[in-house]
Scaffold this motif. Sequence first.
Motif, PDB file in Angstrom:
ATOM      1  N   ALA A 179       0.771  -1.190  -0.145  1.00 36.79           N
ATOM      2  CA  ALA A 179       0.073   0.079  -0.039  1.00 36.79           C
ATOM      3  C   ALA A 179       0.810   1.381   0.018  1.00 36.79           C
ATOM      4  O   ALA A 179       1.938   1.120   0.731  1.00 36.79           O
ATOM      5  N   GLU A 180       0.339   2.175  -0.558  1.00 34.81           N
ATOM      6  CA  GLU A 180       1.260   3.497  -0.763  1.00 34.81           C
ATOM      7  C   GLU A 180       0.915   4.368   0.464  1.00 34.81           C
ATOM      8  O   GLU A 180      -0.277   4.431   0.930  1.00 34.81           O
ATOM      9  N   ALA A 181       2.048   4.744   1.304  1.00 36.27           N
ATOM     10  CA  ALA A 181       1.687   5.645   2.313  1.00 36.27           C
ATOM     11  C   ALA A 181       0.997   6.749   2.129  1.00 36.27           C
ATOM     12  O   ALA A 181       1.592   7.443   0.777  1.00 36.27           O
ATOM     13  N   ALA A 182       0.335   7.346   2.932  1.00 32.41           N
ATOM     14  CA  ALA A 182      -0.122   8.784   2.553  1.00 32.41           C
ATOM     15  C   ALA A 182       0.927   9.822   2.826  1.00 32.41           C
ATOM     16  O   ALA A 182       1.759   9.719   3.660  1.00 32.41           O
ATOM     17  N   PRO A 183       1.020  10.819   1.968  1.00 32.29           N
ATOM     18  CA  PRO A 183       1.858  11.899   2.012  1.00 32.29           C
ATOM     19  C   PRO A 183       2.006  12.263   3.553  1.00 32.29           C
ATOM     20  O   PRO A 183       0.809  12.664   4.357  1.00 32.29           O
ATOM     21  N   GLN A 184       3.084  12.502   4.211  1.00 33.59           N
ATOM     22  CA  GLN A 184       3.143  12.888   5.628  1.00 33.59           C
ATOM     23  C   GLN A 184       3.823  14.232   5.586  1.00 33.59           C
ATOM     24  O   GLN A 184       4.636  14.499   4.819  1.00 33.59           O
ATOM     25  N   LYS A 238      11.397  17.194   3.587  1.00 37.25           N
ATOM     26  CA  LYS A 238      11.488  15.619   3.961  1.00 37.25           C
ATOM     27  C   LYS A 238      12.717  15.058   4.536  1.00 37.25           C
ATOM     28  O   LYS A 238      12.756  14.206   5.332  1.00 37.25           O
TER      29      LYS A 238
END
Length: 384
Positions: free
Chosen positions: A98-103, A366
Amino acid sequence: MTDLDPMKTDLLAAIAAADTLEALDGVRVQALGKQGELTALLKTLGGMSPDERLVQGPRIQGVREAVTTAIAARKAALDRADLDARLARETLDMTLPAEAAPQGSVHPVSQVLDEMAEIFADLGFAVATGPEIEDQWHNFTALNMPESHPARAMHDTFYCEATSTARDGQSPSSDGELSSPPVGPEQDQSGRSRFVLRTHTSPVQIRTMMGQEPPIRIIAPGRVYRSDWDATHTPMFHQIEGLVIDKDITLGHLKWTLETFLKAFFERDDIVLRLRPSYFPFTEPSAEVDVGWTMEKGRRVLGGSEGWMELLGSGMVHPKVIAACGLDPNEWQGFAFGVGVDRLAMLKYGMDDLRPFFEGDARWLKHYGFSALDVPTLSQGVGA
């Protein structure tokens, strides 16, 4: 009256033959639009006799309902076919991660401000703030900076546009003594606006001394503005200043405070300070604070004493500044210091250029940003 049966047959055939939603909508407009065939027939009912209306009205309405029902059914069929085609065409590989949501991340400046506030709070300092648009009295005059001081030059200070041509009657008097805060006029004697973007957070010290009874222990963090732009200077940057006003304050208190702060901030016990005589108009005596550094793995880090790096300015608060704030300099003494927050962040976290701090590059943030859970605490280490 037009024969309705052939019209109904043609419209239903056109609806059945429509193979796209666009084609189906064209048939709908042809039959039921403002200029549609059935709409035109419905408009003729008003000119008929009552007997004719009783006969033709239900027939026309029946055709209209049949066409409307057929259009709705055909639209549902086309939507279903389109969904089936998409399901056959689009696939989802359930074995992919699953792609992690932008943090988001906490900016290094915000993190360092929190670290410094945590340390100074433990030393008994409160946080004070003030306006970023200041008048010249708080920004310069009350800090013992005369009209001729280089910091007041246009190439160093951002002046706000003046809206009045009146002269500031509250400028320094001819004998050089500090005057009271100006009110009303928006220009000084040289014709410049009385208001500037503050060049340091020192006006917060002035406002605190004027509005609070000693003893005073504050830090004043915030944005400041000067006309600079290169790898180590930007037009806007962050500064934190400290002020202590009490009785029997000495340079020893100043050095201990700075040494304790820097040891906690850089989390090293081998921090060594050197106070070098200097000059600031608002402190007397004044001292530049140099910090010892050591080479570790090819990188210069603070700690040890292989060399010296100038880090911040400090000194004992000038008696004229104390008097300008309505306090008796024979009773109250104090020390002050100031350091760039961005510079401390660069030294602690290994950044070599100040400009990316303000460019908003998500890649830089980031890399250097902090998690919102990285809350500075003295027990876990302010850099945790």
